[in-house]
Design an enzyme around this catalytic site. Structure first.
Site, PDB file in Angstrom:
ATOM      1  N   HIS A  82       0.841  -1.195   0.000  1.00  0.00           N
ATOM      2  CA  HIS A  82       0.000   0.000   0.000  1.00  0.00           C
ATOM      3  C   HIS A  82       0.873   1.242   0.000  1.00  0.00           C
ATOM      4  O   HIS A  82       1.823   1.348   0.766  1.00  0.00           O
ATOM      5  CB  HIS A  82      -0.896   0.015   1.247  1.00  0.00           C
ATOM      6  N   ASP A 161     -15.090   3.382   8.800  1.00  0.00           N
ATOM      7  CA  ASP A 161     -14.060   4.313   8.330  1.00  0.00           C
ATOM      8  C   ASP A 161     -14.642   5.324   7.355  1.00  0.00           C
ATOM      9  O   ASP A 161     -14.325   6.512   7.410  1.00  0.00           O
ATOM     10  CB  ASP A 161     -12.902   3.546   7.679  1.00  0.00           C
ATOM     11  N   ARG A 168     -14.435  13.491   9.867  1.00  0.00           N
ATOM     12  CA  ARG A 168     -13.127  14.112  10.131  1.00  0.00           C
ATOM     13  C   ARG A 168     -12.846  15.224   9.129  1.00  0.00           C
ATOM     14  O   ARG A 168     -12.272  16.264   9.461  1.00  0.00           O
ATOM     15  CB  ARG A 168     -12.023  13.046  10.048  1.00  0.00           C
ATOM     16  N   SER A 183      -7.340   4.307  10.049  1.00  0.00           N
ATOM     17  CA  SER A 183      -8.162   4.373   8.838  1.00  0.00           C
ATOM     18  C   SER A 183      -7.523   3.561   7.705  1.00  0.00           C
ATOM     19  O   SER A 183      -8.169   2.702   7.092  1.00  0.00           O
ATOM     20  CB  SER A 183      -8.327   5.844   8.431  1.00  0.00           C
ATOM     21  N   LYS A 187      -8.624  -0.673   6.298  1.00  0.00           N
ATOM     22  CA  LYS A 187      -8.946  -1.079   4.923  1.00  0.00           C
ATOM     23  C   LYS A 187      -8.026  -2.190   4.451  1.00  0.00           C
ATOM     24  O   LYS A 187      -8.442  -3.130   3.770  1.00  0.00           O
ATOM     25  CB  LYS A 187      -8.875   0.138   3.995  1.00  0.00           C
TER      26      LYS A 187
END
Ligand code: URA
Ligand code: CA
Length: 433
Positions: A82, A161, A168, A183, A187
Protein backbone atom coordinates in the site's frame (compact mmCIF):
# COMPACT_ATOMS: atom_id res chain seq x y z
CA UNK A 1 -22.37 2.68 28.79
CA UNK A 2 -22.81 6.35 27.84
CA UNK A 3 -21.09 8.16 25.01
CA UNK A 4 -20.84 11.23 27.28
CA UNK A 5 -18.56 9.34 29.71
CA UNK A 6 -16.36 8.06 26.87
CA UNK A 7 -15.88 11.59 25.52
CA UNK A 8 -15.09 12.90 29.00
CA UNK A 9 -12.59 10.11 29.67
CA UNK A 10 -10.67 10.75 26.45
CA UNK A 11 -10.88 14.50 26.96
CA UNK A 12 -9.12 13.96 30.30
CA UNK A 13 -6.35 12.00 28.60
CA UNK A 14 -7.25 8.51 29.74
CA UNK A 15 -7.07 5.39 27.60
CA UNK A 16 -10.37 3.86 26.48
CA UNK A 17 -11.13 0.18 27.03
CA UNK A 18 -11.88 -2.30 24.26
CA UNK A 19 -15.57 -2.23 25.26
CA UNK A 20 -15.70 1.58 25.10
CA UNK A 21 -14.04 1.67 21.66
CA UNK A 22 -16.36 -1.02 20.32
CA UNK A 23 -19.38 0.80 21.78
CA UNK A 24 -18.37 3.97 19.92
CA UNK A 25 -17.57 2.33 16.56
CA UNK A 26 -20.68 0.10 16.56
CA UNK A 27 -22.94 2.89 17.75
CA UNK A 28 -21.63 5.43 15.28
CA UNK A 29 -21.77 3.02 12.32
CA UNK A 30 -25.37 2.00 12.96
CA UNK A 31 -26.54 5.57 13.59
CA UNK A 32 -27.18 5.35 17.37
CA UNK A 33 -24.44 7.84 18.20
CA UNK A 34 -24.98 11.29 16.64
CA UNK A 35 -22.35 13.20 14.66
CA UNK A 36 -21.93 15.82 17.41
CA UNK A 37 -20.81 13.27 19.97
CA UNK A 38 -18.58 11.46 17.48
CA UNK A 39 -17.04 14.83 16.51
CA UNK A 40 -16.29 15.63 20.15
CA UNK A 41 -14.56 12.27 20.64
CA UNK A 42 -12.52 12.68 17.44
CA UNK A 43 -11.35 16.10 18.63
CA UNK A 44 -10.44 14.64 22.03
CA UNK A 45 -8.43 11.91 20.26
CA UNK A 46 -6.79 14.58 18.11
CA UNK A 47 -5.48 16.34 21.24
CA UNK A 48 -4.97 13.40 23.62
CA UNK A 49 -3.75 10.72 21.18
CA UNK A 50 -4.29 6.99 21.65
CA UNK A 51 -2.12 4.26 23.12
CA UNK A 52 -0.87 1.43 20.90
CA UNK A 53 -3.57 -0.83 22.34
CA UNK A 54 -6.32 1.71 21.63
CA UNK A 55 -5.04 2.18 18.09
CA UNK A 56 -5.11 -1.57 17.45
CA UNK A 57 -8.56 -1.83 19.00
CA UNK A 58 -10.18 0.96 16.99
CA UNK A 59 -8.66 -0.55 13.83
CA UNK A 60 -10.12 -3.97 14.67
CA UNK A 61 -13.52 -2.44 15.42
CA UNK A 62 -13.50 -0.65 12.04
CA UNK A 63 -12.48 -3.87 10.25
CA UNK A 64 -15.40 -5.68 11.91
CA UNK A 65 -17.88 -2.92 10.98
CA UNK A 66 -18.27 -4.38 7.47
CA UNK A 67 -17.26 -7.13 5.06
CA UNK A 68 -13.89 -8.81 5.33
CA UNK A 69 -12.37 -10.42 2.27
CA UNK A 70 -11.52 -14.07 2.81
CA UNK A 71 -8.42 -14.99 0.83
CA UNK A 72 -7.86 -18.33 2.58
CA UNK A 73 -8.65 -20.22 -0.63
CA UNK A 74 -5.52 -18.74 -2.19
CA UNK A 75 -2.40 -20.85 -1.73
CA UNK A 76 0.63 -19.25 -0.11
CA UNK A 77 1.29 -16.14 1.93
CA UNK A 78 -0.64 -13.21 0.48
CA UNK A 79 1.34 -9.99 0.67
CA UNK A 80 -0.27 -6.65 -0.07
CA UNK A 81 1.48 -3.38 -0.79
CA UNK A 82 0.00 0.00 0.00
CA UNK A 83 1.25 3.45 -0.89
CA UNK A 84 0.04 6.50 1.01
CA UNK A 85 -0.29 8.15 -2.40
CA UNK A 86 1.83 10.17 -4.73
CA UNK A 87 2.24 11.64 -8.19
CA UNK A 88 3.23 9.33 -11.03
CA UNK A 89 3.45 6.42 -8.59
CA UNK A 90 3.60 3.56 -11.08
CA UNK A 91 4.91 0.98 -8.57
CA UNK A 92 1.81 -1.25 -8.22
CA UNK A 93 1.64 -1.80 -12.00
CA UNK A 94 5.21 -3.09 -11.89
CA UNK A 95 5.30 -4.82 -8.51
CA UNK A 96 2.18 -6.92 -9.02
CA UNK A 97 3.48 -8.88 -12.04
CA UNK A 98 7.10 -8.69 -10.87
CA UNK A 99 6.64 -10.38 -7.47
CA UNK A 100 4.01 -12.72 -8.97
CA UNK A 101 6.71 -13.89 -11.38
CA UNK A 102 8.51 -15.28 -8.31
CA UNK A 103 5.41 -17.12 -7.16
CA UNK A 104 4.17 -14.57 -4.61
CA UNK A 105 0.34 -14.50 -4.75
CA UNK A 106 -0.86 -10.94 -5.40
CA UNK A 107 -4.56 -10.48 -4.66
CA UNK A 108 -4.87 -6.75 -5.16
CA UNK A 109 -7.83 -4.63 -4.30
CA UNK A 110 -7.39 -1.19 -5.85
CA UNK A 111 -9.14 2.11 -6.23
CA UNK A 112 -9.58 4.94 -8.68
CA UNK A 113 -7.69 8.19 -8.53
CA UNK A 114 -8.90 11.42 -6.97
CA UNK A 115 -7.23 14.83 -7.01
CA UNK A 116 -3.60 15.02 -8.00
CA UNK A 117 -2.83 11.32 -7.44
CA UNK A 118 -3.77 8.57 -9.87
CA UNK A 119 -5.45 5.23 -9.18
CA UNK A 120 -4.18 1.84 -10.29
CA UNK A 121 -7.52 0.79 -11.80
CA UNK A 122 -7.71 3.91 -14.00
CA UNK A 123 -4.20 3.22 -15.24
CA UNK A 124 -4.97 -0.43 -16.04
CA UNK A 125 -8.12 0.58 -17.91
CA UNK A 126 -5.88 2.37 -20.41
CA UNK A 127 -5.21 -1.14 -21.74
CA UNK A 128 -8.08 -1.76 -24.20
CA UNK A 129 -10.56 -4.32 -22.81
CA UNK A 130 -9.06 -4.59 -19.32
CA UNK A 131 -11.67 -4.66 -16.58
CA UNK A 132 -11.85 -5.23 -12.82
CA UNK A 133 -15.53 -6.24 -12.72
CA UNK A 134 -14.92 -9.82 -11.66
CA UNK A 135 -16.66 -11.83 -8.96
CA UNK A 136 -14.89 -12.80 -5.75
CA UNK A 137 -14.72 -16.42 -6.93
CA UNK A 138 -13.17 -15.41 -10.26
CA UNK A 139 -10.71 -13.20 -8.41
CA UNK A 140 -9.54 -16.06 -6.19
CA UNK A 141 -9.41 -18.48 -9.12
CA UNK A 142 -7.28 -16.03 -11.14
CA UNK A 143 -4.79 -15.52 -8.31
CA UNK A 144 -4.45 -19.27 -7.84
CA UNK A 145 -3.93 -19.77 -11.58
CA UNK A 146 -1.78 -16.76 -12.52
CA UNK A 147 -0.56 -15.52 -9.10
CA UNK A 148 -1.96 -12.04 -9.77
CA UNK A 149 -5.35 -10.34 -10.18
CA UNK A 150 -6.79 -6.89 -9.46
CA UNK A 151 -10.33 -6.23 -8.31
CA UNK A 152 -12.21 -3.00 -7.52
CA UNK A 153 -12.98 -2.10 -3.91
CA UNK A 154 -15.95 -3.98 -2.50
CA UNK A 155 -18.99 -1.92 -1.52
CA UNK A 156 -19.18 -2.63 2.19
CA UNK A 157 -15.55 -2.62 3.30
CA UNK A 158 -15.02 -0.73 6.61
CA UNK A 159 -18.23 1.38 6.62
CA UNK A 160 -17.13 2.82 9.99
CA UNK A 161 -14.06 4.31 8.33
CA UNK A 162 -16.11 5.78 5.46
CA UNK A 163 -18.45 7.49 7.91
CA UNK A 164 -15.69 8.65 10.26
CA UNK A 165 -13.52 9.93 7.42
CA UNK A 166 -16.42 12.03 6.14
CA UNK A 167 -16.87 13.49 9.62
CA UNK A 168 -13.13 14.11 10.13
CA UNK A 169 -13.03 15.92 6.81
CA UNK A 170 -15.46 18.59 8.07
CA UNK A 171 -14.29 18.80 11.71
CA UNK A 172 -10.55 19.46 11.19
CA UNK A 173 -9.59 16.03 12.57
CA UNK A 174 -8.11 14.37 9.47
CA UNK A 175 -4.56 15.18 10.42
CA UNK A 176 -4.17 12.90 13.43
CA UNK A 177 -1.68 10.00 13.44
CA UNK A 178 -3.88 7.50 15.35
CA UNK A 179 -6.87 8.33 13.13
CA UNK A 180 -4.96 8.19 9.83
CA UNK A 181 -3.10 5.02 10.79
CA UNK A 182 -6.24 3.17 11.92
CA UNK A 183 -8.16 4.37 8.84
CA UNK A 184 -5.57 3.10 6.37
CA UNK A 185 -4.83 -0.13 8.25
CA UNK A 186 -8.51 -1.03 8.71
CA UNK A 187 -8.95 -1.08 4.92
CA UNK A 188 -5.77 -3.11 4.39
CA UNK A 189 -6.67 -5.65 7.08
CA UNK A 190 -10.26 -6.03 5.84
CA UNK A 191 -8.84 -6.73 2.36
CA UNK A 192 -7.48 -10.00 3.70
CA UNK A 193 -3.71 -10.05 3.13
CA UNK A 194 -1.49 -12.02 5.53
CA UNK A 195 1.37 -9.52 5.32
CA UNK A 196 1.53 -5.85 4.37
CA UNK A 197 4.32 -3.71 2.90
CA UNK A 198 3.63 0.02 3.30
CA UNK A 199 5.20 2.71 1.15
CA UNK A 200 4.88 5.89 3.20
CA UNK A 201 5.63 8.93 1.07
CA UNK A 202 7.16 12.16 2.26
CA UNK A 203 7.71 15.50 0.52
CA UNK A 204 5.70 18.10 -1.40
CA UNK A 205 3.48 15.57 -3.22
CA UNK A 206 2.75 13.49 -0.12
CA UNK A 207 0.12 13.51 2.59
CA UNK A 208 2.98 13.74 5.13
CA UNK A 209 5.14 16.62 3.91
CA UNK A 210 7.68 16.33 6.76
CA UNK A 211 9.96 13.32 7.23
CA UNK A 212 9.30 13.13 10.98
CA UNK A 213 5.53 12.96 10.43
CA UNK A 214 6.00 10.26 7.79
CA UNK A 215 8.13 8.26 10.25
CA UNK A 216 5.54 8.59 13.01
CA UNK A 217 2.76 7.47 10.65
CA UNK A 218 4.85 4.53 9.42
CA UNK A 219 5.62 3.43 12.97
CA UNK A 220 1.95 3.74 13.97
CA UNK A 221 0.74 1.64 11.03
CA UNK A 222 3.43 -1.03 11.47
CA UNK A 223 2.58 -1.33 15.18
CA UNK A 224 -1.14 -1.71 14.45
CA UNK A 225 -0.52 -4.34 11.73
CA UNK A 226 1.73 -6.43 13.92
CA UNK A 227 -0.59 -6.12 16.92
CA UNK A 228 -3.54 -7.48 14.96
CA UNK A 229 -1.51 -10.38 13.62
CA UNK A 230 -0.50 -9.19 10.15
CA UNK A 231 3.22 -9.10 9.47
CA UNK A 232 3.71 -5.43 8.53
CA UNK A 233 6.69 -3.25 7.57
CA UNK A 234 7.09 0.18 6.01
CA UNK A 235 9.49 1.92 3.67
CA UNK A 236 9.62 5.72 3.76
CA UNK A 237 10.24 7.10 0.29
CA UNK A 238 10.58 10.44 -1.43
CA UNK A 239 7.64 12.25 -3.02
CA UNK A 240 9.17 15.70 -3.35
CA UNK A 241 9.22 15.16 -7.12
CA UNK A 242 7.06 12.75 -9.17
CA UNK A 243 8.19 9.11 -9.21
CA UNK A 244 9.70 7.94 -12.50
CA UNK A 245 9.13 10.05 -15.60
CA UNK A 246 5.53 9.42 -16.65
CA UNK A 247 2.43 10.92 -15.05
CA UNK A 248 -0.88 9.91 -16.66
CA UNK A 249 -2.71 6.65 -17.20
CA UNK A 250 -1.58 5.22 -20.56
CA UNK A 251 1.79 6.93 -20.15
CA UNK A 252 2.33 5.09 -16.87
CA UNK A 253 1.37 1.75 -18.47
CA UNK A 254 4.08 2.48 -21.02
CA UNK A 255 6.52 3.28 -18.21
CA UNK A 256 5.60 0.04 -16.42
CA UNK A 257 6.30 -1.92 -19.62
CA UNK A 258 9.75 -0.32 -19.88
CA UNK A 259 10.50 -0.98 -16.22
CA UNK A 260 9.39 -4.62 -16.45
CA UNK A 261 12.05 -5.03 -19.14
CA UNK A 262 14.75 -3.49 -16.97
CA UNK A 263 14.67 -0.26 -19.00
CA UNK A 264 12.71 1.91 -16.57
CA UNK A 265 13.66 5.15 -14.80
CA UNK A 266 16.27 4.67 -12.10
CA UNK A 267 14.22 5.91 -9.13
CA UNK A 268 11.11 3.93 -10.04
CA UNK A 269 13.14 0.76 -10.63
CA UNK A 270 14.99 1.15 -7.34
CA UNK A 271 11.80 1.70 -5.33
CA UNK A 272 10.18 -1.35 -6.98
CA UNK A 273 13.21 -3.49 -6.13
CA UNK A 274 13.20 -2.21 -2.52
CA UNK A 275 9.48 -2.80 -1.94
CA UNK A 276 9.50 -5.99 -4.01
CA UNK A 277 12.35 -7.53 -1.99
CA UNK A 278 10.42 -6.91 1.22
CA UNK A 279 7.29 -8.52 -0.29
CA UNK A 280 9.23 -11.56 -1.49
CA UNK A 281 10.84 -12.09 1.93
CA UNK A 282 7.49 -11.69 3.77
CA UNK A 283 5.99 -14.23 1.35
CA UNK A 284 8.88 -16.58 2.23
CA UNK A 285 10.03 -16.88 -1.38
CA UNK A 286 13.54 -15.80 -0.39
CA UNK A 287 15.52 -15.96 2.83
CA UNK A 288 17.18 -12.56 2.64
CA UNK A 289 16.53 -9.19 1.01
CA UNK A 290 19.69 -9.62 -1.09
CA UNK A 291 18.51 -12.96 -2.43
CA UNK A 292 15.05 -11.52 -3.16
CA UNK A 293 16.50 -8.52 -4.99
CA UNK A 294 18.75 -10.71 -7.15
CA UNK A 295 15.79 -12.89 -8.13
CA UNK A 296 13.65 -9.84 -8.97
CA UNK A 297 16.43 -8.33 -11.05
CA UNK A 298 16.84 -11.58 -12.93
CA UNK A 299 13.15 -11.62 -13.85
CA UNK A 300 13.29 -8.02 -15.08
CA UNK A 301 15.96 -9.08 -17.55
CA UNK A 302 14.91 -12.59 -18.63
CA UNK A 303 11.40 -11.61 -19.79
CA UNK A 304 9.54 -13.44 -16.98
CA UNK A 305 8.18 -10.28 -15.33
CA UNK A 306 7.02 -8.93 -18.69
CA UNK A 307 5.34 -12.23 -19.58
CA UNK A 308 3.59 -12.23 -16.23
CA UNK A 309 2.24 -8.76 -17.05
CA UNK A 310 0.89 -10.03 -20.40
CA UNK A 311 -0.82 -13.01 -18.74
CA UNK A 312 -2.31 -10.74 -16.08
CA UNK A 313 -3.68 -8.23 -18.62
CA UNK A 314 -5.24 -10.83 -20.91
CA UNK A 315 -6.73 -12.82 -18.01
CA UNK A 316 -8.86 -9.75 -17.19
CA UNK A 317 -9.87 -9.02 -20.78
CA UNK A 318 -6.98 -6.70 -21.66
CA UNK A 319 -5.29 -6.62 -25.06
CA UNK A 320 -1.78 -7.81 -24.15
CA UNK A 321 -0.38 -6.92 -27.58
CA UNK A 322 0.05 -3.38 -26.19
CA UNK A 323 3.05 -4.71 -24.24
CA UNK A 324 5.04 -5.33 -27.44
CA UNK A 325 3.33 -2.51 -29.36
CA UNK A 326 2.77 0.32 -26.85
CA UNK A 327 1.66 2.66 -29.68
CA UNK A 328 -1.65 0.75 -29.49
CA UNK A 329 -2.31 2.40 -26.10
CA UNK A 330 -4.47 5.55 -26.16
CA UNK A 331 -2.40 8.39 -27.66
CA UNK A 332 -2.89 12.14 -27.18
CA UNK A 333 -3.33 14.30 -30.30
CA UNK A 334 -0.80 16.95 -29.29
CA UNK A 335 2.70 16.55 -27.91
CA UNK A 336 4.17 19.84 -26.74
CA UNK A 337 7.62 20.31 -25.24
CA UNK A 338 8.34 22.61 -22.32
CA UNK A 339 11.70 24.27 -23.04
CA UNK A 340 13.89 25.41 -20.13
CA UNK A 341 13.91 29.22 -19.90
CA UNK A 342 17.51 29.14 -18.68
CA UNK A 343 20.38 26.73 -18.19
CA UNK A 344 21.49 25.26 -14.86
CA UNK A 345 20.56 22.38 -12.60
CA UNK A 346 17.00 21.31 -11.85
CA UNK A 347 16.46 22.14 -8.17
CA UNK A 348 12.74 21.56 -7.72
CA UNK A 349 9.89 19.73 -9.48
CA UNK A 350 7.09 20.20 -6.95
CA UNK A 351 5.20 16.91 -7.07
CA UNK A 352 1.70 18.03 -6.13
CA UNK A 353 1.76 20.97 -8.56
CA UNK A 354 2.92 18.64 -11.35
CA UNK A 355 0.05 16.33 -10.37
CA UNK A 356 -2.36 19.26 -10.60
CA UNK A 357 -1.02 20.16 -14.08
CA UNK A 358 -1.64 16.55 -15.20
CA UNK A 359 -5.15 16.80 -13.75
CA UNK A 360 -5.76 20.04 -15.70
CA UNK A 361 -4.95 18.07 -18.88
CA UNK A 362 -7.62 15.55 -17.87
CA UNK A 363 -5.40 12.76 -16.49
CA UNK A 364 -6.98 12.95 -13.02
CA UNK A 365 -10.34 13.64 -11.42
CA UNK A 366 -11.10 16.98 -9.78
CA UNK A 367 -14.24 15.41 -8.27
CA UNK A 368 -15.41 11.80 -7.94
CA UNK A 369 -17.76 12.33 -10.91
CA UNK A 370 -15.15 13.73 -13.35
CA UNK A 371 -14.39 11.79 -16.53
CA UNK A 372 -10.71 11.18 -17.15
CA UNK A 373 -8.76 11.13 -20.39
CA UNK A 374 -6.55 8.02 -20.37
CA UNK A 375 -4.18 9.30 -23.08
CA UNK A 376 -3.02 12.58 -21.59
CA UNK A 377 -0.32 13.47 -19.09
CA UNK A 378 3.32 14.46 -18.77
CA UNK A 379 6.65 12.80 -19.46
CA UNK A 380 9.60 14.32 -17.62
CA UNK A 381 12.98 14.44 -19.35
CA UNK A 382 14.76 16.00 -16.38
CA UNK A 383 14.65 15.23 -12.68
CA UNK A 384 16.05 17.05 -9.65
CA UNK A 385 19.84 17.20 -9.90
CA UNK A 386 19.94 16.95 -13.73
CA UNK A 387 21.77 19.58 -15.77
CA UNK A 388 19.73 21.42 -18.38
CA UNK A 389 20.60 23.89 -21.13
CA UNK A 390 18.46 26.88 -22.04
CA UNK A 391 15.85 25.78 -24.60
CA UNK A 392 16.27 22.09 -23.83
CA UNK A 393 12.99 20.23 -23.21
CA UNK A 394 12.21 19.72 -19.50
CA UNK A 395 9.20 17.55 -20.26
CA UNK A 396 6.63 16.72 -22.92
CA UNK A 397 2.95 17.58 -22.46
CA UNK A 398 0.57 14.99 -23.94
CA UNK A 399 -2.71 16.78 -24.51
CA UNK A 400 -5.95 16.38 -26.40
CA UNK A 401 -6.54 20.11 -26.62
CA UNK A 402 -4.29 22.32 -28.67
CA UNK A 403 -4.11 25.17 -26.19
CA UNK A 404 -1.92 24.21 -23.24
CA UNK A 405 -0.88 27.74 -22.18
CA UNK A 406 -2.41 27.47 -18.71
CA UNK A 407 -0.80 24.08 -18.09
CA UNK A 408 2.57 25.42 -19.25
CA UNK A 409 2.30 28.31 -16.85
CA UNK A 410 1.52 25.93 -13.98
CA UNK A 411 4.48 23.73 -14.94
CA UNK A 412 6.95 26.61 -15.20
CA UNK A 413 5.85 27.73 -11.73
CA UNK A 414 6.50 24.28 -10.25
CA UNK A 415 9.97 23.71 -11.73
CA UNK A 416 13.00 25.61 -10.44
CA UNK A 417 16.34 25.79 -12.22
CA UNK A 418 19.33 26.86 -10.15
CA UNK A 419 22.89 27.93 -10.90
CA UNK A 420 24.07 25.90 -7.92
CA UNK A 421 25.02 22.24 -7.90
CA UNK A 422 22.05 20.26 -6.61
CA UNK A 423 22.05 16.59 -5.61
CA UNK A 424 19.23 14.23 -6.51
CA UNK A 425 17.01 13.79 -3.41
CA UNK A 426 17.32 10.72 -1.21
CA UNK A 427 14.89 8.11 -2.55
CA UNK A 428 14.57 5.77 0.45
CA UNK A 429 14.71 7.50 3.83
CA UNK A 430 14.06 4.70 6.21
CA UNK A 431 12.68 1.24 6.82
CA UNK A 432 10.35 0.61 9.77
CA UNK A 433 9.72 -2.90 11.07
N1 URA B 1 -6.06 8.06 3.79
C1 URA B 1 -6.93 7.28 4.45
O1 URA B 1 -7.36 6.25 3.94
N2 URA B 1 -7.33 7.65 5.68
C2 URA B 1 -6.90 8.76 6.28
O2 URA B 1 -7.29 9.02 7.39
C3 URA B 1 -5.99 9.57 5.58
C4 URA B 1 -5.58 9.19 4.34
CA1 CA C 1 5.68 7.40 -12.99
Amino acid sequence: MRMYDIIEKKRNGQALTTEEINYFIDGYTNGNIPDYQASALLMAIYFQDMTDDERAQITKAMVESGDQIDLSEIDGIKVDKHSTGGVGDTTTLILAPLVASLGVPVAKMSGRGLGHTGGTIDKLEAVPGFHVEITNDEFIELVNKNKVAVVGQSGNLTPADKKLYGLRDVTATVNSIPLIASSIMSKKIASGADAIVLDVKTGAGAFMKELNDAKALAKAMVTIGNKVGRNTMAVISDMSQPLGNAIGNALEINEAIDTLQGKGPKDLTELCLTLGSQMVVLAEKAETLEEARAKLQENLHNGKALNQFKTFLSSQGGDATVVDQPHLLPQASFKVDLPAKKGGTVAEIIADDIGTAAMMLGAGRATKESEIDLAVGLVLHKKIGDKVEAGESLLTIHSNSENVDEVKEKLYASITISEEIIDAPTLIYDTVT
